[in-house]
Write an enzyme that holds these catalytic residues in place. Structure first.
Site, PDB file in Angstrom:
ATOM      1  N   TYR A 102       0.862  -1.192   0.000  1.00 48.10           N
ATOM      2  CA  TYR A 102       0.000   0.000   0.000  1.00 48.10           C
ATOM      3  C   TYR A 102       0.893   1.234   0.000  1.00 48.10           C
ATOM      4  CZ  TYR A 102      -3.009   3.686   1.899  1.00 48.10           C
ATOM      5  OH  TYR A 102      -3.689   4.865   2.090  1.00 48.10           O
ATOM      6  N   GLU A 191      -3.725   7.470  -3.899  1.00 46.82           N
ATOM      7  CA  GLU A 191      -3.582   6.212  -3.155  1.00 46.82           C
ATOM      8  C   GLU A 191      -3.451   5.033  -4.111  1.00 46.82           C
ATOM      9  OE1 GLU A 191      -6.037   4.805   0.611  1.00 46.82           O
ATOM     10  OE2 GLU A 191      -6.911   3.968  -1.205  1.00 46.82           O
TER      11      GLU A 191
END
Ligand code: GDP
Ligand code: MN
Length: 381
Positions: A102, A191
């Site tokens: 991530y 993101e």
């Protein structure tokens, strides 16, 4: 402004962040054709909606062949994912996944700096990682005056415990590019979840969440154009066209006021009186007759509205102008809903006199904000 996954990936690609090839389609037959064009499969068929967790909701499916892609597309199109109906699909060449990481960059308003976050615990919601494995999440602020420096990428990567040199090199490159994308697009959030490592060791963005600052859109006509008016709330689309500040809520009273502070207090007073606002429009410092007509058009196009509440404090805005606007709108638009008005401040006497003279049957004038809210709540029942 939130971008769809495929739009975010388009920007990633422009900034040199590796993404998979894919095509945007709107029907199942096109999903088949796209799969053929992408080499016949396997592909992943992905719902394009402005909400996360699409995978868990059945909005993301693998397909081994054009036939399967068509069948999966048929299942996903029309699906309702938390109130977002799927109208478009992104068909992408499927990746093999060895690891899911991530990586994000977001504005930290508290620190007034962009904040990088990196963890090897990707693929799940980041809030989950933050709650359950806080040590696995590396956070790093970038001082905007210093700008991005390569040591920052190294600090993130070592902090997250990524020790494969090939991965380190690729991720450091992606971190730098993500910072450039963030700054040059005036983003609020970029993101990548998951940022994957393939079995061959290639690092790639498999998803994208990209939010651009609305106030900077004038600098980015190409991004502003990505806004999809069809997918937006219909009232919000009308409001944007008319240049009216409008926010949709879920009660039954339509609120019009001038100035954000006054509008916010109006919402509170409605709650105090036992009601719920359906939406609100901020007339701003303008509040000329045409502005009032435009705002009323937006507010009354929401079928949930059972009563309207005007709360105007005249400063630069003159109450007689607002009164003229209200009367003009009632006249032109044949509004039958009860309209409660509270006017105070500049030219209030003149405004109230105009309203009293015309006295349409559905107009109710009240002396204070609380009285007006109580009356609107009563009339909305
Ligand atoms: P989200 O659920 O809305 O965050 O959508 P994502 O794009 O992140 O996809 C959800 C999950 O689907 C990912 O975490 C992956 O596990 C899986 N997925 C997405 N694309 C692929 C792919 O190309 N290959 C494989 N094997 N899995 C994928
Ligand atoms: Mn994701």
């Amino acid at each position: 402004m939130d971008l769809y996954e495929y739009q975010g990936k388009q920007l990633f690609r422009q900034f040199g962040i590796p993404v998979s090839d894919g095509e945007l389609v709107a029907d199942a037959a096109d999903a088949r054709r796209a799969t053929q064009e992408l080499g016949g499969g396997p592909v992943v068929v992905k719902a394009q909606v402005l909400t996360g967790g699409r995978g868990k909701a059945g909005g993301i499916k693998l397909a081994a062949s054009p036939d399967e892609a068509e069948a999966r597309a048929r299942e996903i199109l029309g699906l309702d994912i938390r109130g977002h109906v799927v109208r478009k699909l992104w068909v992408e060449r499927a990746s093999e996944i060895a690891k899911e990481y991530y990586l994000s960059l977001a504005f930290d308003r508290g620190e007034k700096k962009p904040l990088f976050m990196l963890t090897t615990e990707g693929g799940v919601e980041i809030e989950e990682v933050a709650a359950e494995k806080p040590d696995a999440l590396v956070r790093l602020h970038v001082d905007p005056l210093e700008g991005f420096q390569p040591y920052m990428a190294r600090r993130l990567i070592y902090g997250a415990g990524i020790d494969d040199p090939e991965e380190q090199k690729q991720i450091a490159d992606i971190v730098g590019r993500l910072y450039r994308a963030f700054v040059e697009c005036d983003a609020m959030l970029c993101e990548i979840n998951p940022l994957i490592v393939t079995p061959e060791g290639g690092v790639r963005a498999l998803d994208s969440k990209f939010t651009v600052d609305d106030n900077a859109l004038y600098k980015h006509p190409d991004i502003a154009e990505m806004r999809d008016t069809a997918g937006a709330d219909p009232q919000e689309a009308i409001a944007r066209e008319k240049g009216v500040t409008y926010v949709k809520l879920d009660g039954e009273i339509g609120v019009l006021g001038n100035g954000a502070g006054l509008v916010m207090s109006t919402l509170d007073v409605i709650a105090l009186a036992g009601g719920r606002p359906a939406n609100f429009c901020d007339l701003g410092g303008g509040g000329g007759a045409q502005g009032v007509v435009d705002a009323l058009e937006v507010i009354t196009s929401d079928p949930q509205v059972k009563a309207l509440l005007f709360n105007v404090f005249g400063g630069i805005t003159r109450c007689d102008e607002v009164a003229r606007g209200i009367l003009a709108a009632l006249d032109q638009m044949k509004i039958e809903l009860p309209v409660v008005v509270r006017l105070d401040g500049t030219n209030a006497e003149e405004g109230l006199r105009l309203l009293a003279q015309a006295a349409p049957p559905n107009l109710h004038v009240e002396p204070t904000m609380l009285d007006a809210a109580r009356r609107a709540v009563e009339l909305a029942r």
